[in-house]
Motif scaffolding. Structure first.
Motif, mmCIF file in Angstrom:
data_model
loop_
_atom_site.group_PDB
_atom_site.id
_atom_site.type_symbol
_atom_site.label_atom_id
_atom_site.label_comp_id
_atom_site.label_asym_id
_atom_site.label_seq_id
_atom_site.Cartn_x
_atom_site.Cartn_y
_atom_site.Cartn_z
ATOM 1 N N MET A 1 0.849 -1.171 0.000
ATOM 2 C CA MET A 1 0.000 0.000 0.000
ATOM 3 C C MET A 1 0.896 1.237 0.000
ATOM 4 O O MET A 1 1.633 1.447 0.940
ATOM 5 C CB MET A 1 -0.895 0.022 1.237
ATOM 6 C CG MET A 1 -2.019 -0.925 1.206
ATOM 7 S SD MET A 1 -3.081 -0.619 2.608
ATOM 8 C CE MET A 1 -4.004 -2.104 2.592
ATOM 9 N N ASN A 2 0.775 2.005 -1.007
ATOM 10 C CA ASN A 2 1.599 3.193 -1.103
ATOM 11 C C ASN A 2 0.888 4.432 -0.608
ATOM 12 O O ASN A 2 1.523 5.409 -0.263
ATOM 13 C CB ASN A 2 2.032 3.394 -2.565
ATOM 14 C CG ASN A 2 2.859 2.223 -3.057
ATOM 15 O OD1 ASN A 2 3.416 1.498 -2.246
ATOM 16 N ND2 ASN A 2 2.922 2.034 -4.343
ATOM 17 N N ASN A 3 -0.388 4.393 -0.591
ATOM 18 C CA ASN A 3 -1.171 5.574 -0.282
ATOM 19 C C ASN A 3 -1.555 5.605 1.198
ATOM 20 O O ASN A 3 -1.959 4.583 1.760
ATOM 21 C CB ASN A 3 -2.419 5.576 -1.159
ATOM 22 C CG ASN A 3 -3.115 6.905 -1.175
ATOM 23 O OD1 ASN A 3 -2.807 7.790 -0.396
ATOM 24 N ND2 ASN A 3 -4.066 7.031 -2.068
ATOM 25 N N LEU A 4 -1.458 6.769 1.825
ATOM 26 C CA LEU A 4 -1.842 6.904 3.235
ATOM 27 C C LEU A 4 -3.339 6.728 3.450
ATOM 28 O O LEU A 4 -3.781 6.399 4.545
ATOM 29 C CB LEU A 4 -1.421 8.283 3.767
ATOM 30 C CG LEU A 4 0.062 8.490 4.042
ATOM 31 C CD1 LEU A 4 0.322 9.937 4.441
ATOM 32 C CD2 LEU A 4 0.543 7.563 5.125
ATOM 33 N N HIS A 5 -4.126 6.947 2.406
ATOM 34 C CA HIS A 5 -5.583 6.919 2.571
ATOM 35 C C HIS A 5 -6.213 5.581 2.181
ATOM 36 O O HIS A 5 -7.392 5.370 2.447
ATOM 37 C CB HIS A 5 -6.228 8.036 1.745
ATOM 38 C CG HIS A 5 -5.779 9.392 2.159
ATOM 39 N ND1 HIS A 5 -6.109 9.938 3.368
ATOM 40 C CD2 HIS A 5 -5.020 10.320 1.526
ATOM 41 C CE1 HIS A 5 -5.583 11.148 3.480
ATOM 42 N NE2 HIS A 5 -4.900 11.401 2.375
ATOM 43 N N GLU A 6 -5.460 4.698 1.581
ATOM 44 C CA GLU A 6 -6.044 3.451 1.099
ATOM 45 C C GLU A 6 -6.664 2.596 2.210
ATOM 46 O O GLU A 6 -7.789 2.118 2.058
ATOM 47 C CB GLU A 6 -5.007 2.653 0.318
ATOM 48 C CG GLU A 6 -5.609 1.477 -0.406
ATOM 49 C CD GLU A 6 -4.592 0.780 -1.292
ATOM 50 O OE1 GLU A 6 -4.884 -0.350 -1.686
ATOM 51 O OE2 GLU A 6 -3.527 1.349 -1.574
ATOM 52 N N PRO A 7 -5.986 2.380 3.352
ATOM 53 C CA PRO A 7 -6.646 1.608 4.414
ATOM 54 C C PRO A 7 -7.914 2.291 4.927
ATOM 55 O O PRO A 7 -8.899 1.615 5.252
ATOM 56 C CB PRO A 7 -5.596 1.530 5.526
ATOM 57 C CG PRO A 7 -4.311 1.742 4.848
ATOM 58 C CD PRO A 7 -4.596 2.663 3.706
ATOM 59 N N MET A 8 -7.908 3.619 4.971
ATOM 60 C CA MET A 8 -9.103 4.338 5.428
ATOM 61 C C MET A 8 -10.275 4.069 4.489
ATOM 62 O O MET A 8 -11.402 3.882 4.934
ATOM 63 C CB MET A 8 -8.812 5.837 5.516
ATOM 64 C CG MET A 8 -9.968 6.652 6.047
ATOM 65 S SD MET A 8 -10.506 6.216 7.707
ATOM 66 C CE MET A 8 -9.141 6.770 8.654
ATOM 67 N N TYR A 9 -10.013 4.039 3.188
ATOM 68 C CA TYR A 9 -11.083 3.754 2.230
ATOM 69 C C TYR A 9 -11.620 2.336 2.420
ATOM 70 O O TYR A 9 -12.817 2.100 2.316
ATOM 71 C CB TYR A 9 -10.588 3.935 0.798
ATOM 72 C CG TYR A 9 -10.204 5.349 0.450
ATOM 73 C CD1 TYR A 9 -10.882 6.437 0.989
ATOM 74 C CD2 TYR A 9 -9.156 5.605 -0.420
ATOM 75 C CE1 TYR A 9 -10.526 7.735 0.673
ATOM 76 C CE2 TYR A 9 -8.789 6.901 -0.745
ATOM 77 C CZ TYR A 9 -9.482 7.962 -0.190
ATOM 78 O OH TYR A 9 -9.132 9.249 -0.510
ATOM 79 N N ILE A 10 -10.721 1.406 2.715
ATOM 80 C CA ILE A 10 -11.160 0.031 2.960
ATOM 81 C C ILE A 10 -12.012 -0.037 4.231
ATOM 82 O O ILE A 10 -13.055 -0.695 4.254
ATOM 83 C CB ILE A 10 -9.940 -0.915 3.054
ATOM 84 C CG1 ILE A 10 -9.226 -0.976 1.697
ATOM 85 C CG2 ILE A 10 -10.368 -2.309 3.502
ATOM 86 C CD1 ILE A 10 -7.895 -1.700 1.737
ATOM 87 N N PHE A 11 -11.597 0.668 5.281
ATOM 88 C CA PHE A 11 -12.373 0.676 6.527
ATOM 89 C C PHE A 11 -13.729 1.354 6.325
ATOM 90 O O PHE A 11 -14.740 0.889 6.870
ATOM 91 C CB PHE A 11 -11.600 1.357 7.649
ATOM 92 C CG PHE A 11 -10.429 0.559 8.153
ATOM 93 C CD1 PHE A 11 -10.545 -0.798 8.412
ATOM 94 C CD2 PHE A 11 -9.205 1.171 8.386
ATOM 95 C CE1 PHE A 11 -9.465 -1.537 8.873
ATOM 96 C CE2 PHE A 11 -8.118 0.440 8.848
ATOM 97 C CZ PHE A 11 -8.250 -0.916 9.092
#
Length: 172
Positions: A1-11
């Motif tokens: 995961m390169n993006n800081l926001h990607e896990p937030m989008y998944i959550f």
């Protein structure tokens, strides 16, 4: 995961799925009342619906806690965020949150089922199953369930809320 926001989008996606699933546990009974004039909920169906409702609420709380942890890591350790929050970790967090909810809510329903197995009336007249509908079936022998239910609610909500608050206080 390169993006800081990607896990937030998944959550956020997990929260959306949980909200849709929570709505689907209540909707069939309400539609049955309005379309087919069937106001009763059978006891076993009620227990299943109650387990689903409380499990999904506990899942939502756990996902909010995971989101707070994700934002804490993103703010305090932005360079290591991608290495910490991998797809595997996000998947494991989702599985643990779901398992935690199912395990914490199940004993309460088992206690309810064991206590009310000898009662003659098992029909509840509500649009969805709730604790008070079950308590009205019989007034005695519910103290254990009330205490356990309050313990689970305060433990989950208190634990999650405390760590969410600490996460944001420490990050800012």
């Amino acid at each position: 995961m390169n993006n800081l926001h990607e896990p937030m989008y998944i959550f956020v996606g997990m929260l959306g799925v949980t909200d849709i699933a929570l709505a689907t546990t209540i909707m069939p009974k309400m539609l049955g009342i309005f379309w087919f004039h069937v106001p009763e909920v059978y006891f076993d169906s009620c227990l299943l619906q109650m387990w689903l409702i409380h499990s999904f609420q506990c899942i939502e709380s756990g996902i909010l806690l995971a989101m707070a942890l994700d934002r804490y890591v993103a703010i305090c350790y932005p360079l290591r965020h991608g290495a910490i929050f991998t797809h595997q970790l996000v998947t494991q967090i989702g599985a643990v949150v779901t398992l935690r909810a199912a395990i914490l809510v199940a004993p309460c329903l088992v206690l309810i089922k064991c206590q009310f197995q000898f009662y003659h009336t098992t029909i509840i007249s509500h649009s969805y199953c709730e604790h008070m509908a079950i308590v009205k079936l019989a007034a005695e022998n519910v103290r254990v369930n009330k205490i356990y239910g309050l313990f689970v609610a305060f433990t989950v909500a208190g634990f999650d809320l405390t760590f969410i608050t600490l996460s944001y206080i420490h990050a800012f």
